[in-house]
Design a protein around this motif. Structure first.
Motif, short mmCIF file in Angstrom:
data_model
loop_
_atom_site.label_atom_id
_atom_site.label_comp_id
_atom_site.label_asym_id
_atom_site.label_seq_id
_atom_site.Cartn_x
_atom_site.Cartn_y
_atom_site.Cartn_z
N SER A 147 22.52 23.18 18.44
CA SER A 147 22.99 24.29 17.61
C SER A 147 22.31 25.60 18.00
CB SER A 147 22.74 24.00 16.13
OG SER A 147 23.52 22.92 15.70
N VAL A 148 21.01 25.55 18.21
CA VAL A 148 20.32 26.78 18.60
C VAL A 148 20.74 27.21 20.00
CG1 VAL A 148 18.16 25.89 19.59
CG2 VAL A 148 18.15 28.06 18.42
N SER A 149 21.00 26.26 20.88
CA SER A 149 21.46 26.59 22.22
C SER A 149 22.80 27.31 22.17
CB SER A 149 21.58 25.31 23.05
OG SER A 149 22.05 25.60 24.33
N GLN A 150 23.71 26.82 21.35
CA GLN A 150 25.01 27.47 21.20
C GLN A 150 24.83 28.86 20.61
OE1 GLN A 150 27.80 25.32 18.80
NE2 GLN A 150 29.48 26.69 19.31
N HIS A 151 23.97 28.99 19.62
CA HIS A 151 23.71 30.29 18.99
C HIS A 151 23.13 31.29 19.98
CE1 HIS A 151 22.23 33.25 16.10
NE2 HIS A 151 21.09 33.19 16.76
N VAL A 152 22.14 30.87 20.78
CA VAL A 152 21.53 31.76 21.76
C VAL A 152 22.57 32.24 22.75
CG1 VAL A 152 19.86 31.87 23.67
CG2 VAL A 152 19.19 30.87 21.49
N GLY A 153 23.52 31.39 23.10
CA GLY A 153 24.61 31.78 23.98
C GLY A 153 25.39 32.96 23.43
N LEU A 154 25.49 33.05 22.11
CA LEU A 154 26.20 34.17 21.50
C LEU A 154 25.49 35.49 21.77
CD1 LEU A 154 27.22 32.66 18.05
CD2 LEU A 154 28.68 33.03 20.04
N HIS A 155 24.18 35.46 21.86
CA HIS A 155 23.44 36.67 22.17
C HIS A 155 23.76 37.16 23.58
CE1 HIS A 155 20.95 36.99 18.60
NE2 HIS A 155 20.66 35.70 18.68
N HIS A 156 24.08 36.24 24.46
CA HIS A 156 24.36 36.57 25.85
C HIS A 156 25.83 36.43 26.19
CE1 HIS A 156 20.10 36.73 26.68
NE2 HIS A 156 19.96 35.58 26.07
N ASN A 157 26.65 36.07 25.19
CA ASN A 157 28.08 35.82 25.39
C ASN A 157 28.33 34.79 26.48
OD1 ASN A 157 28.80 37.57 23.33
ND2 ASN A 157 29.03 39.30 24.70
N THR A 158 27.50 33.73 26.49
CA THR A 158 27.63 32.64 27.45
C THR A 158 27.85 31.34 26.70
OG1 THR A 158 26.13 33.76 28.97
CG2 THR A 158 26.45 31.41 29.33
N CYS A 159 28.83 30.57 27.12
CA CYS A 159 29.13 29.30 26.49
C CYS A 159 28.04 28.29 26.83
CB CYS A 159 30.49 28.78 26.97
SG CYS A 159 30.92 27.17 26.29
N ALA A 160 27.45 27.67 25.81
CA ALA A 160 26.39 26.69 26.03
C ALA A 160 26.93 25.40 26.63
CB ALA A 160 25.68 26.39 24.71
N ALA A 161 28.22 25.12 26.48
CA ALA A 161 28.79 23.89 26.98
C ALA A 161 29.16 23.96 28.46
CB ALA A 161 30.03 23.51 26.16
N CYS A 162 29.65 25.11 28.92
CA CYS A 162 30.13 25.19 30.31
C CYS A 162 29.59 26.39 31.09
CB CYS A 162 31.65 25.20 30.34
SG CYS A 162 32.39 26.71 29.67
N ASP A 163 28.73 27.19 30.47
CA ASP A 163 28.10 28.36 31.09
C ASP A 163 29.06 29.48 31.47
OD1 ASP A 163 25.49 27.42 30.84
OD2 ASP A 163 25.63 26.30 32.73
N GLU A 164 30.30 29.43 30.99
CA GLU A 164 31.23 30.53 31.25
C GLU A 164 30.78 31.75 30.46
OE1 GLU A 164 36.00 31.50 31.08
OE2 GLU A 164 35.32 29.45 30.79
N GLN A 165 30.84 32.92 31.06
CA GLN A 165 30.40 34.14 30.40
C GLN A 165 31.60 34.98 29.97
OE1 GLN A 165 27.77 35.99 33.25
NE2 GLN A 165 26.01 34.99 32.32
N PHE A 166 31.42 35.71 28.86
CA PHE A 166 32.47 36.53 28.28
C PHE A 166 31.93 37.91 27.97
CE2 PHE A 166 33.32 32.13 27.48
CZ PHE A 166 34.67 32.00 27.76
#
Length: 50
Positions: free
Chosen positions: A17-36
């Motif tokens: 959950s925290v990994s997915q949340h941190v991805g939001l700070h960088h706009n990066t998907c925690a599951a597949c590393d795709e960036q937005f």
């Protein structure tokens, strides 16, 4: 055990959950590393693909 975000004060019950949340700070998907460019686009991606 609580997991904390290193960018804000949010806390989570699991590392995933925290990994997915941190991805939001960088706009990066925690599951597949795709960036937005937009956080909303990332959220849509997560809901539709993971």
């Amino acid at each position: 055990m609580a997991y904390s975000c290193t960018h804000c004060d949010a806390q989570f019950q699991s590392a995933a959950s925290v990994s997915q949340h941190v991805g939001l700070h960088h706009n990066t998907c925690a599951a597949c590393d795709e960036q937005f460019e937009e956080t909303d686009t990332l959220r849509t991606h997560i809901h539709e693909n993971h």
